[in-house]
Motif scaffolding. Sequence first.
Motif, mmCIF file in Angstrom:
data_model
loop_
_atom_site.group_PDB
_atom_site.id
_atom_site.type_symbol
_atom_site.label_atom_id
_atom_site.label_comp_id
_atom_site.label_asym_id
_atom_site.label_seq_id
_atom_site.Cartn_x
_atom_site.Cartn_y
_atom_site.Cartn_z
ATOM 1 N N ASP A 228 0.882 -1.165 0.000
ATOM 2 C CA ASP A 228 0.000 0.000 0.000
ATOM 3 C C ASP A 228 0.920 1.215 0.000
ATOM 4 O O ASP A 228 1.638 1.452 0.978
ATOM 5 N N THR A 229 0.929 1.963 -1.071
ATOM 6 C CA THR A 229 1.889 3.072 -1.197
ATOM 7 C C THR A 229 1.645 4.177 -0.184
ATOM 8 O O THR A 229 2.498 5.047 -0.013
ATOM 9 N N HIS A 230 0.505 4.137 0.497
ATOM 10 C CA HIS A 230 0.230 5.123 1.541
ATOM 11 C C HIS A 230 0.574 4.581 2.922
ATOM 12 O O HIS A 230 0.276 5.224 3.933
ATOM 13 N N LYS A 231 1.218 3.415 2.975
ATOM 14 C CA LYS A 231 1.613 2.812 4.253
ATOM 15 C C LYS A 231 3.052 2.310 4.206
ATOM 16 O O LYS A 231 3.418 1.361 4.897
ATOM 17 N N ILE A 232 3.865 2.936 3.340
ATOM 18 C CA ILE A 232 5.277 2.569 3.279
ATOM 19 C C ILE A 232 6.138 3.814 3.408
ATOM 20 O O ILE A 232 5.710 4.931 3.135
ATOM 21 N N ALA A 233 7.353 3.577 3.845
ATOM 22 C CA ALA A 233 8.403 4.587 3.843
ATOM 23 C C ALA A 233 9.630 3.904 3.263
ATOM 24 O O ALA A 233 9.719 2.669 3.238
ATOM 25 N N LEU A 234 10.557 4.677 2.773
ATOM 26 C CA LEU A 234 11.779 4.139 2.187
ATOM 27 C C LEU A 234 12.956 4.552 3.049
ATOM 28 O O LEU A 234 13.006 5.673 3.545
ATOM 29 N N LEU A 235 13.905 3.650 3.215
ATOM 30 C CA LEU A 235 15.100 3.954 3.981
ATOM 31 C C LEU A 235 16.294 3.900 3.050
ATOM 32 O O LEU A 235 16.411 2.986 2.231
ATOM 33 N N ILE A 236 17.154 4.879 3.179
ATOM 34 C CA ILE A 236 18.374 4.889 2.377
ATOM 35 C C ILE A 236 19.491 5.480 3.231
ATOM 36 O O ILE A 236 19.253 6.365 4.055
ATOM 37 N N SER A 237 20.682 4.961 3.068
ATOM 38 C CA SER A 237 21.804 5.462 3.865
ATOM 39 C C SER A 237 22.293 6.793 3.308
ATOM 40 O O SER A 237 22.151 7.080 2.124
ATOM 41 N N GLN A 238 22.839 7.591 4.200
ATOM 42 C CA GLN A 238 23.367 8.898 3.817
ATOM 43 C C GLN A 238 24.624 9.134 4.644
ATOM 44 O O GLN A 238 24.565 9.130 5.876
#
Length: 164
Positions: A83-93
């Motif tokens: 569900d694209t309204h119930k996800i977040a993305l994690l990426i390193s920085q």
Amino acid sequence: MSYPVFTEEMKKDYTILVPTMLPTHFKLIINVMENYGYKMELLENEGKAVIDNGLKYVHNDTCYPAQVVIGQLIDAIESGKYDTHKIALLISQTGGGCRASNYIHLLRKALEKAGYDYIPVISLNFSGLESEHTGFKITLPMVLKMFYCVEIADLLMSLRNQCL
């Protein structure tokens, strides 16, 4: 431009998607994070669709690893599995002069281009960048456990490489 942030309320029912940058390490780190109440999933999608999405949404002069990581995240979003309204993305920085510091900006630009600019992008860093994500907090005990995960994963990879 302001970006969507990951809030404390989102922690309850959002899944945080994690690209396969260091699969052995990230599998262990995800287990640590899940013990602190985060629902995370290490992406395992691969192949032509991942590469095509990276090339479609990231400028072709950008380094190949960034294209693959961003392509993998967008491919996962478009898979229909989430569900694209119930996800977040994690990426390193990294926060330094490394090009990996720009991955988060490249990802946000790609999400905007693909029509998913409402999805929060969380920066995994240890230098205080992107600190407005109130629902994603890394504490000292978490950092220590993640450090152990990295050490164990390095040992496992060394052992595997010796056996091949």
